[in-house]
Write an enzyme that holds these catalytic residues in place. Sequence first.
Site, mmCIF file in Angstrom:
data_model
loop_
_atom_site.group_PDB
_atom_site.id
_atom_site.type_symbol
_atom_site.label_atom_id
_atom_site.label_comp_id
_atom_site.label_asym_id
_atom_site.label_seq_id
_atom_site.Cartn_x
_atom_site.Cartn_y
_atom_site.Cartn_z
ATOM 1 N N ASP A 199 0.889 -1.322 -0.005
ATOM 2 C CA ASP A 199 0.022 -0.144 -0.042
ATOM 3 C C ASP A 199 0.837 1.352 -0.158
ATOM 4 O O ASP A 199 1.982 1.263 0.620
ATOM 5 C CB ASP A 199 -0.686 -0.050 1.204
ATOM 6 C CG ASP A 199 -1.824 1.301 1.500
ATOM 7 O OD1 ASP A 199 -2.642 1.441 0.657
ATOM 8 O OD2 ASP A 199 -1.437 2.104 2.175
ATOM 9 N N GLU A 242 1.277 -0.810 -5.000
ATOM 10 C CA GLU A 242 0.586 0.250 -5.566
ATOM 11 C C GLU A 242 1.222 1.350 -5.449
ATOM 12 O O GLU A 242 1.678 2.287 -4.524
ATOM 13 C CB GLU A 242 -0.375 0.349 -4.267
ATOM 14 C CG GLU A 242 -1.923 1.552 -4.681
ATOM 15 C CD GLU A 242 -2.096 2.438 -3.727
ATOM 16 O OE1 GLU A 242 -3.074 2.984 -3.709
ATOM 17 O OE2 GLU A 242 -1.544 2.339 -2.439
HETATM 18 C C1 GLC Z 1 -3.900 3.310 -0.652
HETATM 19 C C2 GLC Z 1 -5.208 2.766 -0.380
HETATM 20 C C3 GLC Z 1 -6.212 3.901 -0.060
HETATM 21 C C4 GLC Z 1 -5.751 4.217 1.166
HETATM 22 C C5 GLC Z 1 -4.482 4.862 1.338
HETATM 23 C C6 GLC Z 1 -3.980 5.170 2.673
HETATM 24 O O1 GLC Z 1 -3.904 4.386 -1.653
HETATM 25 O O2 GLC Z 1 -5.724 1.901 -1.544
HETATM 26 O O3 GLC Z 1 -7.476 3.227 0.247
HETATM 27 O O4 GLC Z 1 -6.575 5.424 1.737
HETATM 28 O O5 GLC Z 1 -3.569 4.272 0.832
HETATM 29 O O6 GLC Z 1 -3.390 3.798 3.310
#
Ligand code: GLC
Length: 470
Positions: A199, A242
């Site tokens: 993440d 991500e």
């Molecule tokens: C990522 C997650 C999102 C979250 C963010 C902070 O982008 O997909 O849902 O709010 O991280 O953890």
Amino acid sequence: MAKWYENAVFYELYTRRFRDADGDGFGDFAGVYEKLDYLKDLGIDAIWFPPFFASPLRDGGYDIANYRLVDPRYGTMESVERVFARAHELGMHIMIDLVINHTSDKHLWFESSRRNPDGPYGDYYVWADDDKGHAGTRVIFSATEPSNWTYDPVRGQYYWHRFYKEQPDLNFDSPAVHREVFEIVDFWAEKGVDGFRLDAIPFLYEREGTNNESLPETHAFLAKLRAYLDEKYGGEVCLLAEATTPADENLRYFGTDDAPECNLCFNFLLMTDLFRAPRLGDAAEIRQTCRKLFFGLPKGAAWSNFFRNHDFLTLELLKESQVREMLAWYAPPQGMLNGGIARRLGPVLEYDERVIRALTALLISLPGAPCWYYGDEILMGDDPSLPDRDSVRLSMPWDAVERAQADPNSFLNWLRKALRTRRMCPPLLEGGFEILEGGPPQVFAFRRKAPDGQSVTFSIDFATMEYEWR
Ligand code: GLC
């Protein structure tokens, strides 16, 4: 031989809204257990569970208060392990979120860090005497957060956070934080987890004078984590990044053959192209993106191509003029929040199944591991009047699923068939990738050729939304 994840079909399962077995209004693992056969039958190879750990739920669970505790609303650790075991019996793999950029401010580490600066957790977070550092770093949740710094009266200092102020960033300059991460990864790998979605991974480190994203230190940490996992788990545990970053930067998250980092990266750039091409009636952007992204990846690395997830449909990677177009085409009356559109696949494309089928055919024919978002297989609705990203996190309507299952012409049955066809087609799974150039501008065509010489050509015409496999 490809690793399990390289062409697997992933399914993001937002547990809280998927299936509520005990009827308390909160989805749970007992509910997931009931639906594993459904997922298997749909053609899913791997399930990704967003965080289900103890959390105040300020950010849908991405604010973790304890990495080793299952939030009781989702069930017990036993119920989670039952799901993992049954999924494995069915031949499906398990991914969970690894949220290490930050914790919840209710995590004991933070409680301890703010109370006891000289104690063992004193340096677990990024503290400063004033809020002047890293000026100019963008604020991601700008709709609610005026700054990346928040003052903590207990410690009498400011702490750094890239997301909500209830999500203080961990300090990756602390070796103890690294050790914690490795222990969390081992804890869950030993429970049967086959991979981790990383993440918000570009934000691990901060360095004065930079934009504090995708820094070399972050890549070094990822290479270290990957080496650790490969060594310990024989290359079977997968890291999925991500990283919503421009193409060149995104590619760097795969690392190199000598220093591999992530096995998979979400393909954010292709995602926005997929929504743009049918409106533009033109293939130029997609062709350009595929030329940039699909060649020269390190061995065993692949893109995770997707349409939607539990977040906004992000417009972060687009130019201003492109953002304007996207808003004109797709924004709900409420417009955009935090740089994105809170809409699902079905409604955003006006439930136009011709368009959706053609785009899906393309998505699953490209090299990589497609990732599906729960509910989009029945083109489920959204509710843009809800706050933040709740619009795209509604409860799965199981009665609608049953109706779709019974209807031979439903999108669900089309998708299931398409995924079966893909699974039985070696060129689409592990074939090479060759873009066929020189056609009309609205047509995107490519050939996938398997090692045994079999090949499949896919083409899509963005003016008519006709597509074919040959
Ligand atoms: C990522 C997650 C999102 C979250 C963010 C902070 O982008 O997909 O849902 O709010 O991280 O953890």
